[in-house]
Scaffold this motif. Sequence first.
Motif, PDB file in Angstrom:
ATOM      1  N   LEU A 285       7.042   4.685 -32.671  1.00  0.00           N
ATOM      2  CA  LEU A 285       8.349   4.303 -32.197  1.00  0.00           C
ATOM      3  C   LEU A 285       9.218   3.849 -33.305  1.00  0.00           C
ATOM      4  O   LEU A 285       8.651   2.880 -34.172  1.00  0.00           O
ATOM      5  N   TYR A 286      10.512   4.316 -33.370  1.00  0.00           N
ATOM      6  CA  TYR A 286      11.560   3.817 -34.558  1.00  0.00           C
ATOM      7  C   TYR A 286      12.677   3.029 -33.655  1.00  0.00           C
ATOM      8  O   TYR A 286      13.115   3.673 -32.602  1.00  0.00           O
ATOM      9  N   PHE A 287      13.308   2.233 -34.478  1.00  0.00           N
ATOM     10  CA  PHE A 287      14.553   1.604 -33.906  1.00  0.00           C
ATOM     11  C   PHE A 287      15.803   2.462 -34.737  1.00  0.00           C
ATOM     12  O   PHE A 287      15.595   2.520 -36.093  1.00  0.00           O
ATOM     13  N   ARG A 288      16.690   2.755 -34.028  1.00  0.00           N
ATOM     14  CA  ARG A 288      17.994   3.324 -34.790  1.00  0.00           C
ATOM     15  C   ARG A 288      19.018   2.377 -34.712  1.00  0.00           C
ATOM     16  O   ARG A 288      19.532   2.147 -33.546  1.00  0.00           O
ATOM     17  N   ALA A 289      19.575   1.742 -36.132  1.00  0.00           N
ATOM     18  CA  ALA A 289      20.507   0.985 -35.913  1.00  0.00           C
ATOM     19  C   ALA A 289      21.818   1.568 -35.708  1.00  0.00           C
ATOM     20  O   ALA A 289      21.976   2.734 -35.613  1.00  0.00           O
ATOM     21  N   ARG A 290      22.897   0.781 -35.392  1.00  0.00           N
ATOM     22  CA  ARG A 290      24.239   1.323 -35.306  1.00  0.00           C
ATOM     23  C   ARG A 290      24.924   2.206 -36.521  1.00  0.00           C
ATOM     24  O   ARG A 290      25.426   3.061 -36.250  1.00  0.00           O
ATOM     25  N   ASN A 291      24.213   1.892 -37.631  1.00  0.00           N
ATOM     26  CA  ASN A 291      24.761   2.668 -38.774  1.00  0.00           C
ATOM     27  C   ASN A 291      23.832   4.061 -38.991  1.00  0.00           C
ATOM     28  O   ASN A 291      24.331   4.536 -40.034  1.00  0.00           O
ATOM     29  N   GLY A 292      22.957   4.150 -38.022  1.00  0.00           N
ATOM     30  CA  GLY A 292      22.340   5.686 -38.039  1.00  0.00           C
ATOM     31  C   GLY A 292      21.092   5.541 -38.841  1.00  0.00           C
ATOM     32  O   GLY A 292      20.464   6.520 -38.843  1.00  0.00           O
ATOM     33  N   THR A 293      20.738   4.270 -39.450  1.00  0.00           N
ATOM     34  CA  THR A 293      19.476   4.434 -40.061  1.00  0.00           C
ATOM     35  C   THR A 293      18.156   3.961 -39.152  1.00  0.00           C
ATOM     36  O   THR A 293      18.511   3.486 -38.032  1.00  0.00           O
ATOM     37  N   TYR A 294      17.008   4.325 -39.420  1.00  0.00           N
ATOM     38  CA  TYR A 294      15.829   4.221 -38.708  1.00  0.00           C
ATOM     39  C   TYR A 294      14.751   3.186 -39.449  1.00  0.00           C
ATOM     40  O   TYR A 294      14.753   3.031 -40.752  1.00  0.00           O
ATOM     41  N   GLN A 295      14.025   2.355 -38.510  1.00  0.00           N
ATOM     42  CA  GLN A 295      13.107   1.605 -39.263  1.00  0.00           C
ATOM     43  C   GLN A 295      11.881   1.707 -38.247  1.00  0.00           C
ATOM     44  O   GLN A 295      12.339   1.438 -36.920  1.00  0.00           O
ATOM     45  N   ARG A 296      10.468   1.626 -38.676  1.00  0.00           N
ATOM     46  CA  ARG A 296       9.481   1.698 -37.719  1.00  0.00           C
ATOM     47  C   ARG A 296       9.435   0.433 -36.871  1.00  0.00           C
ATOM     48  O   ARG A 296       9.399  -0.576 -37.462  1.00  0.00           O
TER      49      ARG A 296
END
Length: 345
Positions: free
Chosen positions: A90-101
Amino acid sequence: MRWITSAPVALLALPTPISALIRFQCSQLVVERLDPLVTPGEVPSPHVHQIVGGNSFNATMSPSKDMPGESTCTTCQFSEDFSNYWTAVLYFRARNGTYQRVPQRSNAGFEGATGGGMTVYYMQDPLYDTAQKSKVKAFQPGFRMFVGNVNARTKDEAAKFRQLTYTCMSNAGSREHETVAFPQKPCRYGIMTSVRFPTCWDGVNLDSPDHMAHMSYPETGTFESAGPCPATHPVRTAQVMYEVIWDTSKFNSKDDWPEDGSQPFVWSFGDASGYANHGDYVFGWKDQALQNILDTSCYASSCGGKTQDITAMNKCAGLKPTVNENIGVDDWLTALPGGHMTESR
């Protein structure tokens, strides 16, 4: 392609009541883009998985090999279980379009397991039925299966696969209000994914081209309602279930969520709906260890099988990844590993 088979299983009337419900933790073995079940030999595979179990996990894992004999240790609590269990990441997609696990956390009572890992169940009857009266057949060497549809983006597309669910957890004990799509609000403790596999086997094939056809759901009803197996798949097996807790707590600020307020989590292959939840299983219990436990009156990990503590489990964790890439553990990525972007319908 010819699929490995075993001799047909004779169905016997076994009236003796039994009560094995196996529940145990596995530390995380490795997180990387390998999938020896769906894309064997492909390095890297299309998307990132988190894997637990025997340390012989690799890109090919031929079913003709002796899985228990190939592994020298396991990250699971039962030390004779060299199976491999895995899910997408699962990843989180931030408002600026970047991803972090999104990191994982262990179930309550299993704190300290490397990487959070997952909790695995083998159930003979519904989880709420502690009697566990049914007789079931253990899987055989070479057995493997898959459940889910990585292309599903709607409820109708996911409907074929029962009980692949999410729980929005307010605390460690949350188990209510399961959904088949991602929760649409912040979850204070995290999001639990539950992956439940079918429980009726054809009694012959250890695998099938789609890794699903040799297994079936009950003919009517569900596993929970004790529905009968269809004539095409007459052998009742234990229900394998995974529980994975994703620690979404640090991503709960709505200021970081998409401006339209939509939920921000996405699977490692780009699914933002949650309908593509899925899981992979490759059997690897040693000798008759699993059948012996299933035939024993016991609960959780007190089932007579050989067990190890979390320290020993963790010693097997940390398998060196075959694929060397940034999977977004601490860094923010502009795209998901493999170049996937968020998609939903």
